[in-house]
Structures are given as structure tokens and as C-alpha cells.
Design a protein around this motif. Structure first.
Motif, PDB file in Angstrom:
ATOM      1  N   MET A   1       0.837  -1.192   0.000  1.00 21.80           N
ATOM      2  CA  MET A   1       0.000   0.000   0.000  1.00 21.80           C
ATOM      3  C   MET A   1       0.877   1.249   0.000  1.00 21.80           C
ATOM      4  O   MET A   1       2.019   1.223   0.471  1.00 21.80           O
ATOM      5  CB  MET A   1      -0.922   0.011   1.221  1.00 21.80           C
ATOM      6  N   ILE A   2       0.351   2.317  -0.531  1.00 22.50           N
ATOM      7  CA  ILE A   2       1.063   3.586  -0.602  1.00 22.50           C
ATOM      8  C   ILE A   2       0.550   4.496   0.506  1.00 22.50           C
ATOM      9  O   ILE A   2      -0.649   4.739   0.627  1.00 22.50           O
ATOM     10  CB  ILE A   2       0.854   4.268  -1.973  1.00 22.50           C
ATOM     11  N   LEU A   3       1.475   4.983   1.321  1.00 25.14           N
ATOM     12  CA  LEU A   3       1.089   5.850   2.429  1.00 25.14           C
ATOM     13  C   LEU A   3       0.755   7.260   1.959  1.00 25.14           C
ATOM     14  O   LEU A   3       1.421   7.800   1.067  1.00 25.14           O
ATOM     15  CB  LEU A   3       2.216   5.935   3.461  1.00 25.14           C
ATOM     16  N   ASP A   4      -0.233   7.826   2.567  1.00 24.33           N
ATOM     17  CA  ASP A   4      -0.557   9.237   2.354  1.00 24.33           C
ATOM     18  C   ASP A   4       0.398  10.054   3.222  1.00 24.33           C
ATOM     19  O   ASP A   4       0.357   9.995   4.450  1.00 24.33           O
ATOM     20  CB  ASP A   4      -2.015   9.494   2.754  1.00 24.33           C
ATOM     21  N   LYS A   5       1.287  10.807   2.575  1.00 23.67           N
ATOM     22  CA  LYS A   5       2.308  11.566   3.302  1.00 23.67           C
ATOM     23  C   LYS A   5       1.699  12.526   4.313  1.00 23.67           C
ATOM     24  O   LYS A   5       2.284  12.780   5.386  1.00 23.67           O
ATOM     25  CB  LYS A   5       3.162  12.351   2.302  1.00 23.67           C
ATOM     26  N   SER A   6       0.519  13.035   4.027  1.00 21.04           N
ATOM     27  CA  SER A   6      -0.101  13.992   4.939  1.00 21.04           C
ATOM     28  C   SER A   6      -0.436  13.348   6.286  1.00 21.04           C
ATOM     29  O   SER A   6      -0.459  14.033   7.317  1.00 21.04           O
ATOM     30  CB  SER A   6      -1.369  14.587   4.320  1.00 21.04           C
ATOM     31  N   LEU A   7      -0.671  12.045   6.291  1.00 24.76           N
ATOM     32  CA  LEU A   7      -0.961  11.353   7.547  1.00 24.76           C
ATOM     33  C   LEU A   7       0.272  11.324   8.449  1.00 24.76           C
ATOM     34  O   LEU A   7       0.165  11.463   9.672  1.00 24.76           O
ATOM     35  CB  LEU A   7      -1.443   9.926   7.268  1.00 24.76           C
ATOM     36  N   ILE A   8       1.443  11.146   7.846  1.00 25.14           N
ATOM     37  CA  ILE A   8       2.687  11.193   8.626  1.00 25.14           C
ATOM     38  C   ILE A   8       2.890  12.600   9.177  1.00 25.14           C
ATOM     39  O   ILE A   8       3.286  12.786  10.338  1.00 25.14           O
ATOM     40  CB  ILE A   8       3.888  10.758   7.771  1.00 25.14           C
ATOM     41  N   ASP A   9       2.612  13.595   8.360  1.00 27.14           N
ATOM     42  CA  ASP A   9       2.760  14.989   8.818  1.00 27.14           C
ATOM     43  C   ASP A   9       1.837  15.271  10.006  1.00 27.14           C
ATOM     44  O   ASP A   9       2.249  15.921  10.982  1.00 27.14           O
ATOM     45  CB  ASP A   9       2.446  15.956   7.675  1.00 27.14           C
ATOM     46  N   GLN A  10       0.611  14.783   9.935  1.00 25.92           N
ATOM     47  CA  GLN A  10      -0.328  14.981  11.044  1.00 25.92           C
ATOM     48  C   GLN A  10       0.157  14.271  12.310  1.00 25.92           C
ATOM     49  O   GLN A  10       0.079  14.809  13.414  1.00 25.92           O
ATOM     50  CB  GLN A  10      -1.708  14.451  10.644  1.00 25.92           C
ATOM     51  N   HIS A  11       0.661  13.072  12.136  1.00 31.24           N
ATOM     52  CA  HIS A  11       1.228  12.318  13.260  1.00 31.24           C
ATOM     53  C   HIS A  11       2.367  13.109  13.905  1.00 31.24           C
ATOM     54  O   HIS A  11       2.427  13.234  15.133  1.00 31.24           O
ATOM     55  CB  HIS A  11       1.729  10.961  12.749  1.00 31.24           C
ATOM     56  N   ALA A  67       0.209 -18.051   9.712  1.00 36.67           N
ATOM     57  CA  ALA A  67       0.206 -16.806   8.947  1.00 36.67           C
ATOM     58  C   ALA A  67      -0.745 -15.796   9.569  1.00 36.67           C
ATOM     59  O   ALA A  67      -1.787 -16.147  10.116  1.00 36.67           O
ATOM     60  CB  ALA A  67      -0.198 -17.087   7.500  1.00 36.67           C
ATOM     61  N   GLY A  68      -0.383 -14.522   9.449  1.00 36.57           N
ATOM     62  CA  GLY A  68      -1.161 -13.467  10.091  1.00 36.57           C
ATOM     63  C   GLY A  68      -2.115 -12.738   9.171  1.00 36.57           C
ATOM     64  O   GLY A  68      -2.872 -11.887   9.617  1.00 36.57           O
ATOM     65  N   GLY A  69      -2.068 -13.026   7.888  1.00 35.30           N
ATOM     66  CA  GLY A  69      -2.956 -12.341   6.951  1.00 35.30           C
ATOM     67  C   GLY A  69      -2.318 -11.093   6.374  1.00 35.30           C
ATOM     68  O   GLY A  69      -1.481 -10.436   7.003  1.00 35.30           O
ATOM     69  N   GLY A  70      -2.722 -10.769   5.156  1.00 37.94           N
ATOM     70  CA  GLY A  70      -2.209  -9.565   4.505  1.00 37.94           C
ATOM     71  C   GLY A  70      -0.756  -9.665   4.094  1.00 37.94           C
ATOM     72  O   GLY A  70      -0.117  -8.649   3.825  1.00 37.94           O
ATOM     73  N   GLN A 412      -4.486  -4.219   9.242  1.00 42.17           N
ATOM     74  CA  GLN A 412      -5.889  -4.467   8.888  1.00 42.17           C
ATOM     75  C   GLN A 412      -6.177  -4.039   7.446  1.00 42.17           C
ATOM     76  O   GLN A 412      -6.922  -4.702   6.718  1.00 42.17           O
ATOM     77  CB  GLN A 412      -6.821  -3.731   9.862  1.00 42.17           C
ATOM     78  N   LYS A 413      -5.552  -2.944   7.020  1.00 34.95           N
ATOM     79  CA  LYS A 413      -5.725  -2.484   5.645  1.00 34.95           C
ATOM     80  C   LYS A 413      -5.096  -3.465   4.654  1.00 34.95           C
ATOM     81  O   LYS A 413      -5.638  -3.710   3.562  1.00 34.95           O
ATOM     82  CB  LYS A 413      -5.132  -1.087   5.482  1.00 34.95           C
ATOM     83  N   LEU A 414      -3.936  -4.015   5.030  1.00 37.00           N
ATOM     84  CA  LEU A 414      -3.283  -4.992   4.161  1.00 37.00           C
ATOM     85  C   LEU A 414      -4.117  -6.260   4.046  1.00 37.00           C
ATOM     86  O   LEU A 414      -4.205  -6.863   2.966  1.00 37.00           O
ATOM     87  CB  LEU A 414      -1.884  -5.317   4.707  1.00 37.00           C
ATOM     88  N   ILE A 415      -4.724  -6.671   5.156  1.00 37.32           N
ATOM     89  CA  ILE A 415      -5.595  -7.849   5.120  1.00 37.32           C
ATOM     90  C   ILE A 415      -6.797  -7.601   4.207  1.00 37.32           C
ATOM     91  O   ILE A 415      -7.205  -8.473   3.438  1.00 37.32           O
ATOM     92  CB  ILE A 415      -6.058  -8.215   6.545  1.00 37.32           C
ATOM     93  N   LYS A 416      -7.330  -6.397   4.287  1.00 37.21           N
ATOM     94  CA  LYS A 416      -8.477  -6.052   3.438  1.00 37.21           C
ATOM     95  C   LYS A 416      -8.089  -6.089   1.967  1.00 37.21           C
ATOM     96  O   LYS A 416      -8.878  -6.524   1.107  1.00 37.21           O
ATOM     97  CB  LYS A 416      -9.000  -4.672   3.823  1.00 37.21           C
ATOM     98  N   GLN A 417      -6.865  -5.650   1.658  1.00 39.70           N
ATOM     99  CA  GLN A 417      -6.403  -5.622   0.272  1.00 39.70           C
ATOM    100  C   GLN A 417      -6.028  -7.010  -0.243  1.00 39.70           C
ATOM    101  O   GLN A 417      -6.353  -7.376  -1.380  1.00 39.70           O
ATOM    102  CB  GLN A 417      -5.177  -4.707   0.144  1.00 39.70           C
ATOM    103  N   ARG A 418      -5.341  -7.792   0.611  1.00 39.09           N
ATOM    104  CA  ARG A 418      -4.725  -9.031   0.141  1.00 39.09           C
ATOM    105  C   ARG A 418      -5.426 -10.298   0.626  1.00 39.09           C
ATOM    106  O   ARG A 418      -5.199 -11.374   0.064  1.00 39.09           O
ATOM    107  CB  ARG A 418      -3.255  -9.078   0.590  1.00 39.09           C
ATOM    108  N   GLY A 419      -6.206 -10.179   1.675  1.00 40.33           N
ATOM    109  CA  GLY A 419      -6.897 -11.344   2.193  1.00 40.33           C
ATOM    110  C   GLY A 419      -6.337 -11.817   3.523  1.00 40.33           C
ATOM    111  O   GLY A 419      -5.183 -11.541   3.866  1.00 40.33           O
TER     112      GLY A 419
END
Length: 427
Positions: A1-11, A67-70, A412-419
Motif C-alpha cells: 500500500m502507498i502511504l498518504d504523506k499527509s498522515l505522517i505529517d499529522q502524526h 500466517a497473520g494475513g495480509g 488491517q488495511k493490508l488484510i483487506k487488500q490481500r486477504g
């Protein structure tokens, strides 16, 4: 997945004030001790640790894998995961591939994808410790050391193929971990097994491009428990000296017998100009492949003490080193584990950078064991994490990468994308 840089800035905005206070206090303390903090920050920023492609999925034991998923299902998704780590810490700017687990189908496209994440390709790793479905001969009784020349030739050809893939990707090194060995006394002639291996190594060495290196890893036991052909650092060094200047030793922190003085081994390799790099992990009993710094953080610091001294000494003539994690994760999220490992490595490096070298050398010359201990522990007990956080902040990464990872529910996002039932290729 590609991170939204603005989320890092907010963090970072929510943590910037507290980080500034911690950094200012540490900077003032270090400056009072005579350290050039700006120079230390530059060194920390330049220190990059390669992520192995096989560590991006859940590992396991010989009894099972959970395996943990994603998990990444392809080389492209593995690159995405390393790119994610690098975006979070700006310290994971390279990936190390294991062939044939991660053969690029289109090297040009893979290089372009890696570049989009600001990633380079570190050493490529061969695999003659497993039989592949398409191979003609089995490695059950060895590969480069096998008594049958047909098997040796097959293993040599595989290593040459790995070099070719590495050249296509822009790598500059081949890592060979040889599992060859015996399980029972008398099973093989030690001297002849060594010489067969040396002959195989020579053929691989001759095929190396002029600007390449080969790293020879060692391990005292497992999968064979009576003997291994490259059992220790001395055997690795002996092979390297017989091969030539492009052959260097590789230290895996888990590949030692209990209580081995690894920092002394590092010093010996450096002294001979034959240290090629590291596979970082941690262990309680053997080759546990645990999170770096989870068990023996002080030993890790002592190793970096020798590294920093050796890399800055005019007496030492050693090539630039390759840094890589080699870990397995049975109960942890692999990406969380890797974030923790990178942090532990850089903490140990930062602590080693603030050792008072002149004072330590004086204590050593005067045989003052008490003062030498005080000097080392002064650096080790310093909380250098604000330095690492400051570098991340300066370079647009997350002040607290692991906290950000969890806040954003990335797994959780990776699991949603990949299973939820995906398994990493190669494991």
C-alpha cells in the motif's frame, strides 16, 4: 500500500513539541560532552539497513506456521511493504532478495517499482539448502560440497543464475549460506569436503563481475548437527583468504554457539579487512531469529563499539559494509517486528557513536578496566532515541513509526487488500 504523506505529517505535528524538548535536552548534554551532534545526525541518516524479502511474511518453526494475513503474495507486494517501512523510518532503503523465491519476471519493471519507493537492491542470496521441483539432483547430502560432481555443478549453476539476476537489478553482492554438513561421525571426510567446497567457490568467484563481492556466511550447526562445512568465522575467513579480495565474511548474530564473543570476531574480521556485512537478529538459545535487541541489547552495543572503532581507524582497511536483518516472526506482525529491529540497530549504532573514544583508549592503555567500563556504560545508558526521532522528523518519516503503524491500522488495511489467508511466497 502507498502511504498518504499527509498522515505522517499529522502524526508528527502531535508529537513535535515533546520531541523537541527531548532532543534539545539530549543535544545539550552531548554537546557538553564534546560531541558534534550535527555530524552524528548525518551518520544516522546515512545508515541504511536492508530488509530481506523473506522476512515480510510470518515465519514459523519446523512444527508449524501461523500466517497473520495480509502477507505479500508477490515480489511486487514485497517491494511495497519495504517501501512502506522506508516511508515510516527512512532507514530501510534497500531490499535483499532470495533466489529462487523471488525471481523477477521483468527486471526493468521491478527496478522501476523499487525506485518509486526510493529502494535499492542489496546482496542477492542463493538457495542450495532446499530442493526445488524442477532441479535434477537433490541437496539431501550437500550441494557445493557434495561428493557427486553433478550435484556440485547444479549448485554452482544456481549461484551463477543468482548473480545474473543481481546484475539485472543493480545488486553488487552475492551471499552464500551453505547448509552442507553431516549428521553422523565418519559420514564424510572433512578435508575433502572442504576442498570440494573451495573448488565450487572458486568457480562462482571467477564468475563475479569486477565490482561485485561474495559474502560467505558461517553457522556451527543446523540443519546438520554433527558438522557443517563452513562452521565458524575462522573457516569463513580461510575460504575468503584463499579466494581473493572480493570474498568477505558475513556475520549472522544467531550463527554462534552459546556465549560466543561475537564482538571479538567482528574485530578480527575488520583487522584482516575481510568483514563483508551482517545479518542482524537476536537469540536466546541458537539461531532463533528473534527481533534485534530483544534478548541481548548490550552485546549488540558492544558489537557496534567494535564496528565504529574499526570503521574510523586509520589502521583498518575494510570495504564498506552491508547491513541486513535476517529474522523470522512466528507470533508477531512481521512489519512491526522489522520496525523494532531497525530501531534497535540504530540505537546501538548511535550509542557507539557517542563513546568517548579518546578516554576509552587512554583507559585501555593504562589497563584501567573500571574506567573503561564506566566509559562504555555511560554511552550505553544514554537514551539516544530522540536522535533517531529527530532524523526521521528531518527526513519526513514518522517520529514514532510503530505507533503510527498501529494508529493507522495498516495490517488491517493490508488484510483487506490481500486477504486474511495469504501466505508470503518462498516461506
Amino acid at each position: 500500500m502507498i502511504l498518504d504523506k499527509s498522515l505522517i505529517d499529522q502524526h508528527n505535528e502531535t508529537l513535535a513539541s515533546a520531541q523537541q524538548k527531548k532532543f534539545d535536552f539530549l543535544q545539550s548534554s552531548l554537546q557538553d560532552e564534546g560531541h558534534d551532534v550535527a555530524a552524528i545526525l548525518e551518520q544516522l541518516a546515512a545508515f541504511q539497513i536492508a530488509i530481506p524479502s523473506w522476512a515480510l511474511g510470518t515465519g514459523g518453526t519446523r512444527f508449524g506456521r501461523f500466517a497473520g494475513g495480509g502477507e505479500p503474495r508477490s515480489l511486487e507486494e514485497k517491494l511495497e511493504d519495504v517501501g512502506l517501512l522506508h516511508a515510516l523510518n527512512q532507514s530501510s532503503g534497500a531490499i535483499s532478495l532470495h533466489i529462487p523465491w523471488d525471481i523477477p519476471q521483468n527486471a526493468v519493471a521491478i527496478k522501476q517499482l523499487a525506485a518509486s519507493f526510493d529502494l535499492q537492491f542489496d546482496a542477492v542470496n542463493s538457495n542450495t539448502f532446499q530442493d526445488q521441483s524442477e532441479q535434477d539432483y537433490s541437496y539431501k547430502f550437500g550441494s557445493l560440497a557434495h561428493t557427486d560432481k553433478h550435484v556440485r555443478d547444479q549448485a554452482i549453476a544456481h549461484n551463477l543464475e543468482v548473480i545474473k539476476h543481481g546484475v539485472d537489478l543493480g545488486s553488487k553482492a552475492l551471499t552464500i549460506w551453505l547448509s552442507d554438513g553431516t549428521d553422523f561421525p565418519g559420514q564424510q571426510n572433512f578435508r575433502r569436503a572442504f576442498n570440494r567446497t573451495l573448488d565450487s567457490f572458486h568457480q562462482i568467484y571467477e564468475a563475479l563481475p569486477a565490482d561485485w563481492k561474495v559474502f560467505i556466511e558461517y553457522k556451527p550447526y543446523e540443519p546438520h548437527f554433527y558438522s557443517t562445512v563452513v562452521a565458524d568465522w575462522g573457516t569463513s575467513l580461510l575460504f575468503c583468504q584463499k579466494l581473493g579480495e572480493k570474498a568477505l565474511g558475513l556475520v549472522d548474530l544467531g550463527h554462534h554457539l552459546p556465549n560466543t564473543n561475537i564482538e571479538q570476531i567482528v574485530s578480527r574480521f575488520l583487522m584482516e579487512g575481510k568483514l563483508g556485512g551482517f545479518h542482524f537478529n537476536d537469540s536466546k538459545y541458537g539461531d532463533d531469529d528473534l527481533t534485534v535487541g530483544a534478548m541481548r541489547p548490550f552485546q549488540l552495543f558492544l558489537i557496534f563499539n567494535e564496528l565504529v572503532e574499526g570503521m574510523t581507524s586509520s589502521e583498518v582497511k575494510n570495504p564498506a559494509l552491508s547491513w541486513m536483518i535476517d529474522a523470522s516472526h512466528n507470533v508477531k506482525d512481521p512489519l512491526e517486528d522489522l520496525l523494532q529491529s531497525v530501531e534497535a540497530i540504530k540505537i546501538a549504532y548511535a550509542q557507539a557513536l557517542i563513546i568517548d573514544r579518546k578516554a576509552l583508549e587512554k583507559a585501555q592503555e593504562q589497563n584501567d578496566a573500571t574506567q573503561a567500563q564506566e566509559i562504555l556504560q555511560q554511552a550505553y545508558r544514554t537514551d539516544v532515541r530522540p536522535l533517531l526521532a529527530q532524523v526521521r522528523l528531518d527526513y519526513g518519516a514518522a517520529i514514532q513509526p510503530l505507533a503510527f503503524y498501529r494508529e493507522q491500522k495498516i495490517r488491517q488495511k493490508l488484510i483487506k487488500q490481500r486477504g486474511a489467508k495469504t501466505y508470503t511466497t518462498g516461506l
